[in-house]
Design an enzyme around this catalytic site. Structure first.
Site, mmCIF file in Angstrom:
data_model
loop_
_atom_site.group_PDB
_atom_site.id
_atom_site.type_symbol
_atom_site.label_atom_id
_atom_site.label_comp_id
_atom_site.label_asym_id
_atom_site.label_seq_id
_atom_site.Cartn_x
_atom_site.Cartn_y
_atom_site.Cartn_z
ATOM 1 N N ASP A 40 0.829 -1.204 0.000
ATOM 2 C CA ASP A 40 0.000 0.000 0.000
ATOM 3 C C ASP A 40 0.863 1.254 0.000
ATOM 4 O OD1 ASP A 40 -2.119 -1.713 0.253
ATOM 5 O OD2 ASP A 40 -2.808 -0.957 2.189
ATOM 6 N N HIS A 170 3.315 -2.076 3.857
ATOM 7 C CA HIS A 170 3.188 -0.660 3.551
ATOM 8 C C HIS A 170 4.526 -0.060 3.136
ATOM 9 C CE1 HIS A 170 -0.408 -1.479 5.901
ATOM 10 N NE2 HIS A 170 -0.944 -0.410 5.336
#
Length: 202
Positions: A40, A170
């Site tokens: 992400d 992430h």
């Protein structure tokens, strides 16, 4: 969903997936030795190139859920992600909780992000910012041809990963440079093949 080392227990996620209404992909039931690896908040010059290098070294593929503003800023990184056989996903225009956006803005920015990504390949999936969603968000995404993807595991611990898991890590900021080493360690240790979300589903 901002902590790359938060642990979600898979049995709990499976129960949650049955309790939460809406068409959301959390995992895939499969006996194949594969899992989906997702990132992400990119692209970013201090994280994305290193991740792509690690993925290439391991022969792994991943789905990158990208932020529209960062796509505009770093188109060369988006082009490299796609050129190296990875999948692009829609993570809205900004790094924020999508659920707090008014409905019209959510719909507009979801479409705007897809428009930025579509020159690089088919866009099938979106992940709401911070992982929160409403039924209305899911309907809007469905109308735009997108399905929500959350995940089974947010961790770099191989012991949490099973066939069919969707792993969420992430990147996207200089503070998250450690995700490159964590991904390398994960792919070295896990006895499963990392694939894109679409490959896992199809």
């Amino acid at each position: 969903m901002g902590n790359a080392f938060l642990r979600w227990r898979e049995p709990a996620v499976r129960l949650l997936s049955r309790a939460v209404p809406g068409d959301v992909l959390w995992f895939v039931d499969t006996r194949e030795p594969v899992f989906a690896l997702t990132f992400d908040d990119g692209p970013h010059p201090e994280t994305t190139p290193g991740l792509l290098d690690v993925l290439r070294e391991h022969g792994a593929k991943a789905t990158f859920f990208l932020i529209g503003e960062r796509v505009r800023t770093h188109p060369g990184l988006v082009e490299r992600i796609a050129a190296e056989g990875h999948e692009l996903g829609n993570h809205l225009m900004r790094d924020e909780r999508s659920v707090l956006a008014p409905d019209e803005r959510f719909a507009r920015e979801l479409a705007e992000t897809s428009a930025l990504l579509s020159p690089y390949g088919e866009i099938r999936w979106f992940r709401p910012g911070a992982g929160f969603f409403t039924p209305r968000m899911l309907r809007t995404a469905g109308e735009q041809g997108l399905r929500a993807v959350l995940g089974t595991v947010v961790t770099a611990d191989k012991d949490e990963i099973r066939p069919g898991s969707i792993v969420v890590l992430h990147e996207g900021t200089s503070e998250r440079r450690g995700v490159v080493a964590a991904t390398d360690e994960l792919l070295t240790a896990v006895d499963l093949r990392a694939v894109t979300v679409s490959v896992l589903v199809d």
